[in-house]
Scaffold this motif. Structure first.
Motif, PDB file in Angstrom:
ATOM      1  N   MET A 385       0.844  -1.197   0.000  1.00  0.00           N
ATOM      2  CA  MET A 385       0.000   0.000   0.000  1.00  0.00           C
ATOM      3  C   MET A 385       0.873   1.238   0.000  1.00  0.00           C
ATOM      4  O   MET A 385       1.814   1.357   0.788  1.00  0.00           O
ATOM      5  N   PHE A 387       0.834   5.392   0.460  1.00  0.00           N
ATOM      6  CA  PHE A 387       0.055   6.470   1.056  1.00  0.00           C
ATOM      7  C   PHE A 387       0.585   7.806   0.541  1.00  0.00           C
ATOM      8  O   PHE A 387       1.775   8.111   0.682  1.00  0.00           O
ATOM      9  N   ARG A 395      -4.671  12.632   3.308  1.00  0.00           N
ATOM     10  CA  ARG A 395      -4.071  11.364   2.898  1.00  0.00           C
ATOM     11  C   ARG A 395      -4.942  10.619   1.898  1.00  0.00           C
ATOM     12  O   ARG A 395      -6.171  10.603   2.000  1.00  0.00           O
ATOM     13  N   TYR A 397      -4.716   6.732  -0.468  1.00  0.00           N
ATOM     14  CA  TYR A 397      -3.958   5.479  -0.548  1.00  0.00           C
ATOM     15  C   TYR A 397      -4.275   4.755  -1.856  1.00  0.00           C
ATOM     16  O   TYR A 397      -5.315   4.961  -2.484  1.00  0.00           O
TER      17      TYR A 397
END
Length: 409
Positions: A385, A387, A395, A397
């Motif tokens: 993942m 970010f 944020r 992702y």
């Protein structure tokens, strides 16, 4: 044989004299593919790391089932169950919620969707424990999330665990009907022991000679049964059925209002979230063994109105931080966070542009956490993942994945 016995004795002595070995984290034994390509965990936290017996501990976090789920592992979209991993009955689970839905039964989680969870526990035994959220997947076993150390103080003797029945009666769950449990267990053990004693100590060959005799006779093996054997077998059958039926009738008369154990599945809807204003495509991924370095080429399209920078890369519960974007430090020596291990070439990505980036995740954690064994996998596919953060700290992702090429020089 003697050499094997000596080795077994040495291992037993070491396991007794060096109890610290028991603190080794079991998640390291899982294959890298299972840790990287099953569930992407993030934002896992606990309400406190210091508590006493009877205190409440809340474990929160989020997870996304990976779009790169291994084909040889039973899918999480079948029957799955959110649980907590602790060494023994050290906590009592009071409640669990997944996107607000009670997690008391099995459910199904869908790949690529976001799930926020909250598990409420009550401390039962004093000690220091490594707590993990985990998901039990049907026919695949547990998928373990990141672990956090918590310490429980106080006395186990002070622990209380009460519940109210349908009729309003308050019962002590630690000792409720314990006498019945002991009595029924003793009764069945007595019946089983009597059956075993008859076959072991009656005047006939014991287990191994009798097994050989049965093998020799084949379909005619029933010939070695005597009339006494048949009569005794019938007697034990009658006793077993009588005790079972009598126990059922007694329990039904003593406790007429009951709720059976629930075996159905519940529907857990994914969290509603706004579309991510970016697209990420992974190109070439190489792991350089001597340098413990992951090099990943990316193509990122920024569809937002603000520049985006990569702040973190997470894979297999390991977190690699770009210190130019985030100031995140490990909370203790077992926190799998590398605070300055992510280097990004080509960032930030201006608003409305598409850029090619190269990220480097370099840290000894790849080796110490036994992730380097992925180079020996016949299915050398990685996932993780990313970010992203804009200039206001918001944020986003995106999951990436694809084939990995090992570099040995």
């Amino acid at each position: 044989m003697r050499f094997s016995a000596v080795l077994a004795l040495i291992f037993l002595v070491l396991s007794v004299l060096i109890p610290s070995l028991a603190e080794a984290h079991g998640e390291r034994a899982q294959q890298p593919a299972l840790r990287m390509r099953t569930v992407e965990w993030f934002d896992v936290s606990v309400s406190t790391k210091q508590l006493q017996v009877n205190d409440i501990l809340v474990v929160k976090g989020s997870f996304v089932p990976s779009n790169y789920w291994p084909e040889h592992v039973h899918s999480i979209e079948g029957a799955s169950y959110l649980n907590i991993g602790v060494p023994g009955p050290t906590f009592v689970r009071l409640d669990s919620r997944i996107n607000g839905t009670p997690g008391i039964r099995s459910t199904a989680f869908h790949k690529g969707e976001l799930y926020n969870f909250e598990i409420t526990l009550k401390a039962r035994k004093p000690g220091k424990y490594h707590i993990h959220p985990l998901i039990n997947v049907e026919s695949a076993g547990p998928v373990i999330g990141p672990g956090i150390w918590v310490e429980v103080t106080g006395s186990e003797a002070q622990f209380t665990n009460t519940a109210k029945t349908l009729l309003g009666q308050t019962v002590d769950m630690e000792h409720y009907n314990f006498g019945h449990t002991v009595a029924w267990s003793a009764l069945w053990m007595l019946i089983a022991a009597a059956w075993i004693v008859y076959w072991l100590f009656s005047r006939r060959p014991l287990i191994v000679p009798r097994f050989k005799r049965v093998s020799e006779l084949g379909q005619d093996a029933d010939a070695i049964l005597t009339p006494t054997d048949r009569r005794l077998g019938l007697l034990f059958l009658i006793i077993t059925l009588s005790v079972t039926m009598g126990g059922y009738l007694y329990a039904n008369d003593r406790w007429p209002i009951t709720t059976p154990l629930q075996t159905g599945k519940v529907h857990t809807p994914p969290a509603v979230q706004a579309p991510m204003p970016l697209e990420v495509t992974m190109g070439e991924a190489r792991y350089r063994i001597p340098g413990r370095s992951f090099r990943i080429e990316l193509t990122v399209s920024n569809k937002s109105d603000r520049p985006l920078s990569i702040g973190e890369f997470s894979a297999g519960n390991l977190r690699f931080i770009n210190s130019k974007v985030l100031d995140i430090k490990p909370t203790d020596e077992d926190d799998l966070v590398a605070p300055d291990a992510l280097r990004v070439e080509g960032s930030p990505i201006p608003a409305g542009e598409t850029r090619k980036l190269v990220i480097y995740a370099d840290d000894a954690m790849w080796e110490t956490q036994r992730m380097t064994t992925m180079i020996a996998s016949p299915d050398a596919v990685i996932a993780g993942m990313l970010f992203f953060y804009d200039d206001q700290g918001k944020r986003y992702y995106a999951e990436i994945g694809g084939p990995m090429i090992p570099v040995f020089g």
